[in-house]
Design a protein around this motif. Sequence first.
Motif, PDB file in Angstrom:
ATOM      1  N   GLN A  62     -16.169 -18.155  48.011  1.00  0.00           N
ATOM      2  CA  GLN A  62     -15.123 -17.581  47.158  1.00  0.00           C
ATOM      3  C   GLN A  62     -15.552 -16.269  46.514  1.00  0.00           C
ATOM      4  O   GLN A  62     -14.720 -15.460  46.118  1.00  0.00           O
ATOM      5  CB  GLN A  62     -14.728 -18.578  46.064  1.00  0.00           C
ATOM      6  CG  GLN A  62     -13.968 -19.774  46.592  1.00  0.00           C
ATOM      7  CD  GLN A  62     -13.412 -20.617  45.459  1.00  0.00           C
ATOM      8  OE1 GLN A  62     -12.899 -20.096  44.482  1.00  0.00           O
ATOM      9  NE2 GLN A  62     -13.530 -21.926  45.589  1.00  0.00           N
ATOM     10  N   PHE A  63     -16.872 -16.069  46.406  1.00  0.00           N
ATOM     11  CA  PHE A  63     -17.373 -14.829  45.799  1.00  0.00           C
ATOM     12  C   PHE A  63     -16.833 -13.608  46.545  1.00  0.00           C
ATOM     13  O   PHE A  63     -16.399 -12.628  45.941  1.00  0.00           O
ATOM     14  CB  PHE A  63     -18.900 -14.844  45.820  1.00  0.00           C
ATOM     15  CG  PHE A  63     -19.524 -13.557  45.351  1.00  0.00           C
ATOM     16  CD1 PHE A  63     -19.662 -13.286  44.005  1.00  0.00           C
ATOM     17  CD2 PHE A  63     -19.969 -12.614  46.271  1.00  0.00           C
ATOM     18  CE1 PHE A  63     -20.233 -12.103  43.572  1.00  0.00           C
ATOM     19  CE2 PHE A  63     -20.544 -11.438  45.844  1.00  0.00           C
ATOM     20  CZ  PHE A  63     -20.676 -11.174  44.489  1.00  0.00           C
ATOM     21  N   SER A  80     -17.172  -8.874  32.828  1.00  0.00           N
ATOM     22  CA  SER A  80     -18.591  -8.531  32.981  1.00  0.00           C
ATOM     23  C   SER A  80     -19.055  -7.679  31.806  1.00  0.00           C
ATOM     24  O   SER A  80     -20.122  -7.919  31.224  1.00  0.00           O
ATOM     25  CB  SER A  80     -18.820  -7.753  34.290  1.00  0.00           C
ATOM     26  OG  SER A  80     -18.422  -8.509  35.399  1.00  0.00           O
ATOM     27  N   LEU A  81     -18.237  -6.693  31.459  1.00  0.00           N
ATOM     28  CA  LEU A  81     -18.564  -5.822  30.327  1.00  0.00           C
ATOM     29  C   LEU A  81     -18.592  -6.618  29.030  1.00  0.00           C
ATOM     30  O   LEU A  81     -19.520  -6.483  28.218  1.00  0.00           O
ATOM     31  CB  LEU A  81     -17.536  -4.692  30.230  1.00  0.00           C
ATOM     32  CG  LEU A  81     -17.639  -3.776  29.005  1.00  0.00           C
ATOM     33  CD1 LEU A  81     -18.968  -3.021  29.012  1.00  0.00           C
ATOM     34  CD2 LEU A  81     -16.460  -2.798  28.971  1.00  0.00           C
ATOM     35  N   VAL A 173      -9.886 -17.896  39.432  1.00  0.00           N
ATOM     36  CA  VAL A 173     -11.110 -17.881  40.234  1.00  0.00           C
ATOM     37  C   VAL A 173     -11.993 -19.007  39.726  1.00  0.00           C
ATOM     38  O   VAL A 173     -12.115 -19.212  38.516  1.00  0.00           O
ATOM     39  CB  VAL A 173     -11.857 -16.531  40.106  1.00  0.00           C
ATOM     40  CG1 VAL A 173     -13.130 -16.549  40.943  1.00  0.00           C
ATOM     41  CG2 VAL A 173     -10.959 -15.377  40.527  1.00  0.00           C
ATOM     42  N   ASP A 174     -12.628 -19.745  40.628  1.00  0.00           N
ATOM     43  CA  ASP A 174     -13.513 -20.833  40.212  1.00  0.00           C
ATOM     44  C   ASP A 174     -14.655 -20.300  39.345  1.00  0.00           C
ATOM     45  O   ASP A 174     -15.052 -19.128  39.450  1.00  0.00           O
ATOM     46  CB  ASP A 174     -14.081 -21.562  41.429  1.00  0.00           C
ATOM     47  CG  ASP A 174     -13.042 -22.465  42.087  1.00  0.00           C
ATOM     48  OD1 ASP A 174     -11.972 -22.651  41.473  1.00  0.00           O
ATOM     49  OD2 ASP A 174     -13.292 -22.941  43.206  1.00  0.00           O
ATOM     50  N   THR A 175     -15.185 -21.183  38.533  1.00  0.00           N
ATOM     51  CA  THR A 175     -16.138 -20.786  37.502  1.00  0.00           C
ATOM     52  C   THR A 175     -17.389 -20.104  38.045  1.00  0.00           C
ATOM     53  O   THR A 175     -17.721 -18.982  37.648  1.00  0.00           O
ATOM     54  CB  THR A 175     -16.557 -22.022  36.689  1.00  0.00           C
ATOM     55  OG1 THR A 175     -15.386 -22.665  36.195  1.00  0.00           O
ATOM     56  CG2 THR A 175     -17.442 -21.629  35.520  1.00  0.00           C
ATOM     57  N   LEU A 176     -18.112 -20.748  38.938  1.00  0.00           N
ATOM     58  CA  LEU A 176     -19.391 -20.204  39.389  1.00  0.00           C
ATOM     59  C   LEU A 176     -19.259 -18.919  40.203  1.00  0.00           C
ATOM     60  O   LEU A 176     -20.043 -17.989  40.001  1.00  0.00           O
ATOM     61  CB  LEU A 176     -20.168 -21.273  40.159  1.00  0.00           C
ATOM     62  CG  LEU A 176     -20.649 -22.456  39.307  1.00  0.00           C
ATOM     63  CD1 LEU A 176     -21.452 -23.436  40.144  1.00  0.00           C
ATOM     64  CD2 LEU A 176     -21.483 -21.984  38.125  1.00  0.00           C
ATOM     65  N   PRO A 177     -18.292 -18.819  41.128  1.00  0.00           N
ATOM     66  CA  PRO A 177     -18.119 -17.527  41.811  1.00  0.00           C
ATOM     67  C   PRO A 177     -17.798 -16.385  40.852  1.00  0.00           C
ATOM     68  O   PRO A 177     -18.267 -15.264  41.038  1.00  0.00           O
ATOM     69  CB  PRO A 177     -16.943 -17.794  42.765  1.00  0.00           C
ATOM     70  CG  PRO A 177     -17.001 -19.247  43.026  1.00  0.00           C
ATOM     71  CD  PRO A 177     -17.436 -19.859  41.720  1.00  0.00           C
ATOM     72  N   SER A 178     -17.008 -16.678  39.816  1.00  0.00           N
ATOM     73  CA  SER A 178     -16.680 -15.617  38.859  1.00  0.00           C
ATOM     74  C   SER A 178     -17.914 -15.219  38.047  1.00  0.00           C
ATOM     75  O   SER A 178     -18.121 -14.035  37.752  1.00  0.00           O
ATOM     76  CB  SER A 178     -15.546 -16.069  37.930  1.00  0.00           C
ATOM     77  OG  SER A 178     -15.946 -17.121  37.079  1.00  0.00           O
ATOM     78  N   ALA A 180     -20.965 -15.421  39.163  1.00  0.00           N
ATOM     79  CA  ALA A 180     -21.791 -14.680  40.112  1.00  0.00           C
ATOM     80  C   ALA A 180     -21.316 -13.232  40.211  1.00  0.00           C
ATOM     81  O   ALA A 180     -22.129 -12.303  40.284  1.00  0.00           O
ATOM     82  CB  ALA A 180     -21.750 -15.346  41.485  1.00  0.00           C
ATOM     83  N   PHE A 181     -20.011 -13.040  40.205  1.00  0.00           N
ATOM     84  CA  PHE A 181     -19.455 -11.683  40.260  1.00  0.00           C
ATOM     85  C   PHE A 181     -19.872 -10.885  39.025  1.00  0.00           C
ATOM     86  O   PHE A 181     -20.285  -9.730  39.123  1.00  0.00           O
ATOM     87  CB  PHE A 181     -17.926 -11.753  40.360  1.00  0.00           C
ATOM     88  CG  PHE A 181     -17.257 -10.410  40.497  1.00  0.00           C
ATOM     89  CD1 PHE A 181     -17.009  -9.869  41.748  1.00  0.00           C
ATOM     90  CD2 PHE A 181     -16.884  -9.688  39.373  1.00  0.00           C
ATOM     91  CE1 PHE A 181     -16.390  -8.626  41.887  1.00  0.00           C
ATOM     92  CE2 PHE A 181     -16.272  -8.449  39.481  1.00  0.00           C
ATOM     93  CZ  PHE A 181     -16.028  -7.919  40.751  1.00  0.00           C
ATOM     94  N   GLU A 182     -19.761 -11.521  37.857  1.00  0.00           N
ATOM     95  CA  GLU A 182     -20.108 -10.841  36.602  1.00  0.00           C
ATOM     96  C   GLU A 182     -21.579 -10.427  36.576  1.00  0.00           C
ATOM     97  O   GLU A 182     -21.908  -9.301  36.180  1.00  0.00           O
ATOM     98  CB  GLU A 182     -19.792 -11.752  35.420  1.00  0.00           C
ATOM     99  CG  GLU A 182     -18.302 -11.925  35.177  1.00  0.00           C
ATOM    100  CD  GLU A 182     -17.962 -13.098  34.274  1.00  0.00           C
ATOM    101  OE1 GLU A 182     -16.780 -13.261  33.956  1.00  0.00           O
ATOM    102  OE2 GLU A 182     -18.884 -13.846  33.902  1.00  0.00           O
ATOM    103  N   THR A 183     -22.474 -11.316  36.988  1.00  0.00           N
ATOM    104  CA  THR A 183     -23.897 -10.977  36.982  1.00  0.00           C
ATOM    105  C   THR A 183     -24.220  -9.936  38.050  1.00  0.00           C
ATOM    106  O   THR A 183     -25.132  -9.116  37.866  1.00  0.00           O
ATOM    107  CB  THR A 183     -24.774 -12.229  37.191  1.00  0.00           C
ATOM    108  OG1 THR A 183     -24.377 -12.914  38.387  1.00  0.00           O
ATOM    109  CG2 THR A 183     -24.669 -13.168  36.014  1.00  0.00           C
ATOM    110  N   THR A 184     -23.463  -9.933  39.159  1.00  0.00           N
ATOM    111  CA  THR A 184     -23.649  -8.910  40.197  1.00  0.00           C
ATOM    112  C   THR A 184     -23.298  -7.527  39.662  1.00  0.00           C
ATOM    113  O   THR A 184     -23.995  -6.546  39.942  1.00  0.00           O
ATOM    114  CB  THR A 184     -22.778  -9.223  41.429  1.00  0.00           C
ATOM    115  OG1 THR A 184     -23.144 -10.503  41.959  1.00  0.00           O
ATOM    116  CG2 THR A 184     -22.968  -8.178  42.518  1.00  0.00           C
TER     117      THR A 184
END
Length: 298
Positions: A62-63, A80-81, A173-178, A180-184
């Motif tokens: 999903q990421f 993310s910000l 968006v599912d929790t962990l993919p989101s 992961a996106f933020e930390t990316t």
Amino acid sequence: MKKEHQSIKGYLYVLQAFLMWGVLAIYWKLLKNIGEWELLSHRVIWSFIILTIYLTVTNNNQFNSIWKNKRNRYSLLTTSLLIGINWGVFIYAVNTDKIVQAGLGYYMTPLVNMFLGITVLKERLTKMKTLALIMVSGSILFLTLKVGEFPYISLLLAFSFGFYGLIKKTTKVDTLPSLAFETTILLPFAITYQAYLWLTNTISSSIFEFPSTLLLIGTGIITIMPLYWFTKGAKIVNLTTVGFFQYLAPTIMLLIGIFIYHEPFKLSHVVSFAIIWLAIAIYVYSLILEKKRHKMNL
């Protein structure tokens, strides 16, 4: 029956998140010999690594879909910000002996949540909930004025996390993919800062000590778990209820700041926090009444 089970599950997720957030000040204090920005960069890097490993092992794709959806992409760029600001300000507050002010910030956050729930998501408050909200607003205003300085730490924490919660609740968006996106998104900034520290030979010597190394790796875990629980719970429980549950974390922070790290706690704090907890009692009572009325109508 299924809906009631989901609600209980949502309450448990939110409860776990705020209990863990409450005690995290102790964890960050163990790393107080490392600079705030350096800690923040480690937090981002280790969160990214752990999330990437987990998503790869579970074959969660999903990421990649986040980048293809314009609305989700821009929403998560914003979160993310917001979460980067929140993490950094909290670490700074803990390491500069301002845990009580951080606690005040997280007392303010539910007000932001409830305001956004009412104005943006059109959630409705009963008379008892409205009374509780007014009591909390008044007590926090009184406490803020009595502090004697502009509570910039409190306001930054409250508004960054309040808007973070709103956007995450409305993003499909599912929790962990989101996460992961933020930390990316934050990763290049974290790596750049780490490179700067190495090139200028200003990196903390503490990171080479075994206990500190383990604690730094653990920053990824302590970052991911409560955020995972919070976002899971926030999608099930309405935002106003999440707001009142959130008082658990700053109360724990407050107790830690006073009794473990001996930060000042004046009479004005006692009065304000007593009113806040009375308001929470009123709110909880209103929830019990609503549940009884619901059962009677079944």
